[in-house]
Design a protein around this motif. Structure first.
Motif, mmCIF file in Angstrom:
data_model
loop_
_atom_site.group_PDB
_atom_site.id
_atom_site.type_symbol
_atom_site.label_atom_id
_atom_site.label_comp_id
_atom_site.label_asym_id
_atom_site.label_seq_id
_atom_site.Cartn_x
_atom_site.Cartn_y
_atom_site.Cartn_z
ATOM 1 N N ALA A 98 0.900 -1.404 0.175
ATOM 2 C CA ALA A 98 0.072 -0.168 0.170
ATOM 3 C C ALA A 98 0.643 1.349 -0.211
ATOM 4 N N CYS A 99 1.939 1.169 0.779
ATOM 5 C CA CYS A 99 2.987 2.350 0.902
ATOM 6 C C CYS A 99 3.522 2.332 -0.595
ATOM 7 N N LEU A 100 3.817 1.393 -1.145
ATOM 8 C CA LEU A 100 4.510 1.577 -2.534
ATOM 9 C C LEU A 100 3.668 2.272 -3.311
ATOM 10 N N TRP A 101 2.397 1.802 -3.518
ATOM 11 C CA TRP A 101 1.459 2.512 -4.169
ATOM 12 C C TRP A 101 1.323 4.035 -4.131
ATOM 13 N N LEU A 102 1.419 4.478 -2.833
ATOM 14 C CA LEU A 102 1.517 5.877 -2.727
ATOM 15 C C LEU A 102 2.706 6.813 -3.305
ATOM 16 N N HIS A 103 4.057 5.883 -3.088
ATOM 17 C CA HIS A 103 4.993 6.546 -3.657
ATOM 18 C C HIS A 103 5.111 6.289 -5.185
ATOM 19 N N PHE A 104 4.461 5.354 -5.783
ATOM 20 C CA PHE A 104 4.301 5.193 -7.203
ATOM 21 C C PHE A 104 3.177 6.397 -7.551
ATOM 22 N N ALA A 105 2.484 6.590 -6.851
ATOM 23 C CA ALA A 105 1.260 7.736 -7.366
ATOM 24 C C ALA A 105 2.196 9.216 -7.368
ATOM 25 N N VAL A 106 3.084 9.525 -6.425
ATOM 26 C CA VAL A 106 3.567 10.659 -6.369
ATOM 27 C C VAL A 106 4.716 10.790 -7.499
ATOM 28 N N SER A 107 5.414 9.638 -7.877
ATOM 29 C CA SER A 107 6.569 9.720 -8.810
ATOM 30 C C SER A 107 5.722 10.196 -10.087
ATOM 31 N N LEU A 108 4.470 9.604 -10.403
ATOM 32 C CA LEU A 108 4.036 10.313 -11.794
ATOM 33 C C LEU A 108 3.808 11.793 -12.083
ATOM 34 N N HIS A 109 4.213 12.661 -10.996
ATOM 35 C CA HIS A 109 4.347 13.991 -11.124
ATOM 36 C C HIS A 109 5.949 14.450 -10.881
ATOM 37 N N HIS A 110 6.885 13.574 -10.785
ATOM 38 C CA HIS A 110 8.186 13.935 -10.759
ATOM 39 C C HIS A 110 9.037 13.050 -11.654
ATOM 40 N N SER A 111 9.628 12.013 -10.710
ATOM 41 C CA SER A 111 10.677 11.043 -11.465
ATOM 42 C C SER A 111 9.900 10.358 -12.902
ATOM 43 N N LEU A 112 8.800 10.169 -12.864
ATOM 44 C CA LEU A 112 8.196 9.415 -13.772
ATOM 45 C C LEU A 112 7.279 10.331 -14.968
ATOM 46 N N LYS A 113 7.312 11.447 -14.764
ATOM 47 C CA LYS A 113 6.664 12.434 -15.433
ATOM 48 C C LYS A 113 7.007 12.575 -16.893
ATOM 49 N N PHE A 114 8.206 11.951 -17.228
ATOM 50 C CA PHE A 114 8.645 12.067 -18.664
ATOM 51 C C PHE A 114 7.635 11.150 -19.578
ATOM 52 N N ILE A 115 6.972 10.155 -18.731
ATOM 53 C CA ILE A 115 6.347 8.940 -19.619
ATOM 54 C C ILE A 115 4.928 9.869 -20.309
ATOM 55 N N ARG A 116 4.655 10.768 -19.582
ATOM 56 C CA ARG A 116 3.468 11.666 -20.090
ATOM 57 C C ARG A 116 3.608 12.048 -21.792
ATOM 58 N N ALA A 117 4.743 12.183 -21.930
ATOM 59 C CA ALA A 117 5.010 12.859 -23.302
ATOM 60 C C ALA A 117 5.033 11.598 -24.359
ATOM 61 N N PHE A 118 4.674 10.357 -23.919
ATOM 62 C CA PHE A 118 4.739 9.195 -24.785
ATOM 63 C C PHE A 118 3.293 9.011 -25.325
ATOM 64 N N ALA A 119 3.137 8.556 -26.468
ATOM 65 C CA ALA A 119 2.027 7.977 -26.955
ATOM 66 C C ALA A 119 1.175 7.090 -25.971
ATOM 67 N N MET A 120 -0.080 7.020 -25.819
ATOM 68 C CA MET A 120 -0.730 6.303 -25.196
ATOM 69 C C MET A 120 -0.372 4.581 -25.391
ATOM 70 N N VAL A 121 -0.261 4.221 -26.678
ATOM 71 C CA VAL A 121 0.216 2.953 -27.037
ATOM 72 C C VAL A 121 1.527 2.613 -26.470
ATOM 73 N N LEU A 122 2.314 3.370 -26.462
ATOM 74 C CA LEU A 122 3.764 3.168 -25.664
ATOM 75 C C LEU A 122 3.697 3.106 -24.228
ATOM 76 N N GLN A 123 2.845 3.908 -23.623
ATOM 77 C CA GLN A 123 2.504 3.918 -22.181
ATOM 78 C C GLN A 123 1.907 2.659 -21.750
ATOM 79 N N ALA A 124 1.042 2.012 -22.741
ATOM 80 C CA ALA A 124 0.529 0.718 -22.632
ATOM 81 C C ALA A 124 1.321 -0.376 -22.657
ATOM 82 N N ILE A 125 2.339 -0.198 -23.184
ATOM 83 C CA ILE A 125 3.289 -1.186 -23.721
ATOM 84 C C ILE A 125 4.365 -1.244 -22.456
ATOM 85 N N LEU A 126 4.820 -0.224 -22.099
ATOM 86 C CA LEU A 126 5.540 -0.026 -20.929
ATOM 87 C C LEU A 126 5.086 -0.463 -19.568
ATOM 88 N N GLY A 127 3.754 -0.196 -19.501
ATOM 89 C CA GLY A 127 2.986 -0.771 -18.457
ATOM 90 C C GLY A 127 2.841 -2.193 -18.367
#
Length: 181
Positions: free
Chosen positions: A100-129
């Protein structure tokens, strides 16, 4: 000249925070997988430190933005993991509060260290996921943090399908807070 120095210092602080965010997420993953719920002794303080440092490198609305994202994505991730546990895809020896705590850390990383993934096409996001979401759980199983009763192959396929949907969804949910900060 002092304005330029202030800008450079601010950029440097921001990059340092991104590095902190990435490293804390990795620390939380590794300690959770290796030490289970005892990892909360590190995971919770790292999350608190995130919110102490955040106003020093971001706008005033960053804290409510990160809290909102953490709540939405954290709860959704925990719900998905709970459903997978109820469906027998996962088995844990004890209630995984560390997860549960890992999920909280992952969530905040989407605004910071993983923010670069936002620039990717949704298909690439899906593949990476699909790739990295499933690999994360398979690695956790290799370290005995979780059991996969259906086996690695079936579990990997189930997780890849789920994460192919989840990562783009999480990115979309985190983007919805962009106007806040």
């Amino acid at each position: 000249m002092s304005s330029m120095a202030g800008t450079i210092l601010n950029i440097s602080k921001h990059k340092g925070f991104i590095l902190y965010n990435a490293l804390s997420f990795q620390c939380v993953w590794w300690t959770g997988v290796l030490f289970g719920n005892r990892a909360l002794l590190l995971s919770i303080p790292l999350l608190v430190l995130h919110f102490i440092l955040l106003p020093r490198v971001d706008t005033a609305t960053a804290i409510p933005r990160d809290l909102s994202t953490m709540l939405k994505i954290g709860l959704l991730g925990m719900a998905v993991d709970s459903l997978l546990t109820l469906a027998g895809v996962f088995e844990f020896s004890a209630f995984p509060a560390w997860l549960a705590c890992l999920w909280l850390h992952f969530a905040v990383s989407l605004h910071h260290s993983l923010k670069f993934i936002r620039a990717f096409a949704m298909v690439l996001q899906a593949i990476l996921g699909a790739i990295f979401g499933s690999l994360s759980y398979l690695a956790g199983a290799a370290f005995h943090a979780v059991s996969l009763p259906y086996g690695e192959g079936v579990s990997a396929v189930i997780l890849a399908i789920i994460w192919a949907v989840l990562l783009p969804l999480f990115i979309t949910l985190s983007r919805s807070h962009r106007s806040m900060g």
